[in-house]
Design an enzyme around this catalytic site. Structure first.
Site, PDB file in Angstrom:
ATOM      1  N   ALA A   1     -39.060 -34.389 -10.185  1.00 41.20           N
ATOM      2  CA  ALA A   1     -37.862 -33.247 -10.782  1.00 41.20           C
ATOM      3  C   ALA A   1     -38.031 -33.381 -12.194  1.00 41.20           C
ATOM      4  O   ALA A   1     -38.700 -34.207 -12.942  1.00 41.20           O
ATOM      5  CB  ALA A   1     -36.872 -33.919 -10.265  1.00 41.20           C
ATOM      6  N   CYS A   2     -37.381 -32.264 -12.906  1.00 43.91           N
ATOM      7  CA  CYS A   2     -37.352 -32.395 -14.148  1.00 43.91           C
ATOM      8  C   CYS A   2     -36.569 -33.325 -14.853  1.00 43.91           C
ATOM      9  O   CYS A   2     -35.699 -33.818 -14.556  1.00 43.91           O
ATOM     10  CB  CYS A   2     -36.823 -30.976 -14.574  1.00 43.91           C
ATOM     11  SG  CYS A   2     -38.088 -29.528 -14.158  1.00 43.91           S
ATOM     12  N   GLY A   3     -37.068 -34.030 -15.845  1.00 48.00           N
ATOM     13  CA  GLY A   3     -36.373 -35.056 -16.614  1.00 48.00           C
ATOM     14  C   GLY A   3     -35.117 -34.892 -17.229  1.00 48.00           C
ATOM     15  O   GLY A   3     -34.727 -33.757 -17.494  1.00 48.00           O
TER      16      GLY A   3
ATOM     17  N   SER B   1     -35.208 -25.522 -16.776  1.00 44.50           N
ATOM     18  CA  SER B   1     -34.579 -26.824 -17.324  1.00 44.50           C
ATOM     19  C   SER B   1     -35.000 -26.746 -18.631  1.00 44.50           C
ATOM     20  O   SER B   1     -35.831 -25.927 -19.165  1.00 44.50           O
ATOM     21  CB  SER B   1     -35.014 -28.001 -16.477  1.00 44.50           C
ATOM     22  OG  SER B   1     -36.535 -28.163 -16.626  1.00 44.50           O
TER      23      SER B   1
END
Length: 294
Positions: free
Chosen positions: A128-130, A234
């Site tokens: 998942a994006c940080g 994101s």
């Protein structure tokens, strides 16, 4: 230049893993085979000046690992064009054979290792994006001091072109068709021609693979291309787009607030909810020929 480590009689993880499942539908029950998107860790090591250091461990879908490593390092400002001397899978004897395809070493044309302080937040990333904040945005300002907003749009795109991009990306997602569990990033020309696509369990990994492939081939920046991601936009996605020179970023889902902040500050056109012939423009509307300009 980019060495795969040679042939080894060990299991090399693939993009798809096949398992047995029990399917229940109404009153019917049957056992069948199912394909899953493979998720494995990838350790990225840097080698320069006789020193070696692990800079990141990310969960990814195996495949295009060298592109992923190159794109990740470029997006984080660790390397520039021409800095990579070689990339290879690790052959350390202290690693079990099955782990060697999960470790990539990037040898640099540099006398010393670059400062890895900016990578501290990435030492262990996930698919998942940080999570990013103001300090990360400030670091991006330092690396990209000349926002694209200061220049006139290099090209414009009609809505009809954008409407067709999700379908083209979906058709190119062979892994998603088998598993239903992979994200994709697609690169398109201003007329809507698909120029490249990569899949991964993580959207940001898919973008890294696209950027890495262009970096290794000497085809950056992407200043005449549109980037489409199969999910939300994101901060991670926008950071990678800015460093790669992308002027138009599209997502089939929503953008985050920080993604919009980055797009507006760096003059990137950001389109969200691109589906079923509709979309929202969050930044850079001058590049989309709507209304009287269409």
């Amino acid at each position: 230049m980019y060495d795969d480590g040679g042939e080894r009689p060990v299991h090399r993880p693939g993009a798809v893993t096949r398992i047995r499942v029990r399917q229940v539908s109404g009153s019917a029950v049957r056992d069948r085979r199912d394909d899953l998107a493979t998720e494995e860790p990838l350790e990225i090591r840097l080698l320069a000046g006789g020193e070696s250091r692990t800079v990141a461990i990310t969960m990814r879908t195996p495949g295009a690992d060298f592109e992923l490593a190159a794109g990740f390092l470029y997006g984080e400002g660790m390397i520039g064009p021409g800095d990579i001397a070689a990339i290879g899978y690790c052959t350390d004897e202290d690693l079990a054979p099955e782990e060697r395809y999960n470790t990539v070493t990037v040898r640099l044309n540099l006398p010393t290792l670059p400062d890895i302080a900016t990578l501290e937040r990435h030492f262990l990333t996930s698919s998942a994006c940080g999570v990013c904040g103001t300090s990360t945005l400030e670091a991006l300002r330092d690396r990209c001091p000349s926002p694209a907003a200061s220049a006139a749009p290099a090209f414009t795109v009609a809505p009809r072109v954008l409407y067709g991009l999700p379908h083209l990306l979906c058709k190119a997602q062979s892994g998603f068709g088998r598993t239903g569990g992979l994200h994709a990033a697609g690169l398109f020309t201003p007329d809507g021609t698909l120029a490249g696509t990569r899949e991964d369990v993580g959207r940001h990994n898919a973008v890294d693979k696209l950027v890495g492939s262009a970096l290794l081939a000497g085809r950056l920046p992407f200043d005449r291309h549109i980037l489409l991601v199969s999910g939300r936009a994101s901060y991670e996605i926008m950071q990678k787009a800015v460093t790669a020179g992308v002027q138009i970023v599209c997502a089939v889902s929503a953008p985050s607030s920080l993604a919009v902040d980055v797009a507006r500050e760096f003059g990137v056109t950001l389109v969200g909810f691109l589906r079923e012939e509709r979309f929202n423009i969050y930044s850079g509307a001058e590049r989309i020929t709507t209304g009287d300009d269409a």
